[in-house]
Design an enzyme around this catalytic site. Structure first.
Site, PDB file in Angstrom:
ATOM      1  N   ARG A 108       0.872  -1.254   0.084  1.00 50.37           N
ATOM      2  CA  ARG A 108       0.002  -0.153   0.012  1.00 50.37           C
ATOM      3  C   ARG A 108       0.847   1.101  -0.043  1.00 50.37           C
ATOM      4  NH1 ARG A 108      -5.765   1.488   2.999  1.00 50.37           N
ATOM      5  NH2 ARG A 108      -6.250  -0.109   1.356  1.00 50.37           N
ATOM      6  N   HIS A 135      -7.050   0.658  -7.224  1.00 50.97           N
ATOM      7  CA  HIS A 135      -7.370  -0.277  -5.887  1.00 50.97           C
ATOM      8  C   HIS A 135      -7.936  -1.387  -6.392  1.00 50.97           C
ATOM      9  CE1 HIS A 135      -7.806  -1.191  -1.751  1.00 50.97           C
ATOM     10  NE2 HIS A 135      -8.547  -0.368  -1.425  1.00 50.97           N
ATOM     11  N   GLN A 138      -9.648  -4.043  -4.216  1.00 49.43           N
ATOM     12  CA  GLN A 138     -11.254  -3.521  -3.799  1.00 49.43           C
ATOM     13  C   GLN A 138     -12.154  -3.781  -4.922  1.00 49.43           C
ATOM     14  OE1 GLN A 138     -12.213  -1.966  -0.718  1.00 49.43           O
ATOM     15  NE2 GLN A 138     -14.300  -2.515  -1.597  1.00 49.43           N
ATOM     16  N   ASP A 226     -17.345   7.083  -2.928  1.00 53.07           N
ATOM     17  CA  ASP A 226     -16.347   6.700  -1.890  1.00 53.07           C
ATOM     18  C   ASP A 226     -16.048   8.155  -1.516  1.00 53.07           C
ATOM     19  OD1 ASP A 226     -13.825   5.918  -0.610  1.00 53.07           O
ATOM     20  OD2 ASP A 226     -12.631   5.982  -2.654  1.00 53.07           O
ATOM     21  N   CYS A 267     -16.281   1.402  -0.625  1.00 51.03           N
ATOM     22  CA  CYS A 267     -15.535   0.567  -0.241  1.00 51.03           C
ATOM     23  C   CYS A 267     -15.070   0.736   1.241  1.00 51.03           C
ATOM     24  CB  CYS A 267     -14.130   1.007  -1.046  1.00 51.03           C
ATOM     25  SG  CYS A 267     -13.514   2.565  -0.686  1.00 51.03           S
ATOM     26  N   ARG A 295     -13.754  -8.810   0.884  1.00 52.79           N
ATOM     27  CA  ARG A 295     -12.122  -8.520   0.688  1.00 52.79           C
ATOM     28  C   ARG A 295     -11.703  -9.896   1.079  1.00 52.79           C
ATOM     29  NH1 ARG A 295     -10.334  -3.391   0.792  1.00 52.79           N
ATOM     30  NH2 ARG A 295      -8.624  -4.536  -0.346  1.00 52.79           N
TER      31      ARG A 295
END
Ligand code: CP
Ligand code: NVA
Length: 309
Positions: A108, A135, A138, A226, A267, A295
């Site tokens: 990340r 991402h 995700q 988001d 998310c 996830r």
């Protein structure tokens, strides 16, 4: 000299670098792993991975750590501030060294460019656990969630509402690959990445972008939003950005304009009262916790893909 394993290495960095069939296999495995929570416990036997995180994470970190453990692998968490990266050791040296220890590094990172540099210098699989640009893990969980809920993701209508951020960019890539309709309501100053968009449109992706939120909701099977301010947001005036985005809030009034079956995805983490209201995120039409749970299951599919097992 260590023998380079480059030809056999599979990274998971951008959805559009991966075969559509392989992505479907990841989805299918995610669903299988969800139905057999204790199964596949030897899949990562003798495999070790590092989670190299530069930034905070709840879901991505925990779901990967659990997925690796449940598949019989071993993982170590490392962050920049407590490693020599934080004191300026180069990405190249870090990648060369870490990839001699482990089979995969899950990163990340604030910079997609740095992630690519790591991958280019690494002799092991690299997984993108979020950058400023994308991402992908995700969106695989999101697609798995919609697949579970609707039975298919072909030809569905996704409405993206809000900031054109890393998650929005990845929806663009997913639309290009899976062929669903993506209708985006985004203020022009916060548009998604132009290169990602051009590539998708050049590949005949069914994507429309408008500034008018009302244009995207009437046929939506799913509304996605988001946070308005992302971890790597370079905007200097964040308050002004939030002000502009206020008219892009996903609230009950907006949801009333959607078909009755439309669902909501986010998310997480959410900023309740900003991009989404409590009424929407807590409503029966919200799939956010199922999405967060997925996830864990989809990470298993991603790990299986990377290690070719
Ligand atoms: N959605 C997501 O990536 O959450 P975390 O930042 O908690 O990992
Ligand atoms: N767009 C958000 C996603 C967090 C999971 C961010 O980058 O901060």
């Amino acid at each position: 000299m260590q023998q380079k394993k480059i030809n056999t290495i599979k990274n998971f960095i951008n959805l559009n670098e991966i075969d559509r069939d392989e992505l479907y296999n990841i989805l299918t495995f995610g669903l299988a792993a969800k139905n057999d929570k204790t199964g596949y416990s030897n899949l990562l036997k003798n495999k070790s991975l590092i989670l190299l995180f530069d930034e905070p994470s709840t879901r991505t970190r925990i779901s990967f750590e659990l997925a690796i453990n449940q598949l019989g692998g071993h993982c170590i968490f490392l962050d920049s501030s407590t490693s020599q990266l934080g004191r300026g050791e180069s990405i190249k040296d870090t990648a060369k060294v870490l990839s001699r220890y482990v089979d995969g590094v899950i990163i990340r990172n604030a910079s997609h460019k740095d992630l690519n540099e790591f991958a280019n210098n690494s002799d092991c699989s690299v997984i993108n656990a979020l950058t400023n640009l994308s991402h992908p893990c995700q969106i695989m969980a999101d697609l798995m969630t919609l697949h579970e809920h609707m039975g298919s993701i072909e030809n569905i209508n996704i409405a993206w509402v809000g900031d054109g951020n890393n998650v929005a960019n990845t929806w663009i890539q997913a639309s290009q690959i899976f062929g669903f309709n993506l209708n985006m309501a985004v203020p022009s100053q916060f548009s998604p990445n132009k290169n990602y968009l051009k590539l998708a449109l050049d590949n005949k992706a069914k994507i429309n972008i408008t500034e008018n939120i009302n244009d995207v909701v009437s046929n939506a099977d799913c509304i996605v939003t988001d946070t308005w301010v992302s971890m790597n947001d370079k905007e200097t005036n964040k308050e002004e950005k939030i002000k502009i985005l206020e008219q892009y809030q996903v609230n009950e009034k907006l949801f009333e304009k959607t078909p009755k079956h439309a669902v909501f995805l986010h998310c997480l983490p959410a900023h309740r009262g900003q991009e989404v209201t409590n009424e929407v995120i807590d409503s029966p039409r919200s799939l956010v916790y199922q999405q967060a749970e997925n996830r864990l299951h989809i990470q298993k599919g991603i790990l299986k893909y990377c290690f070719g097992i």
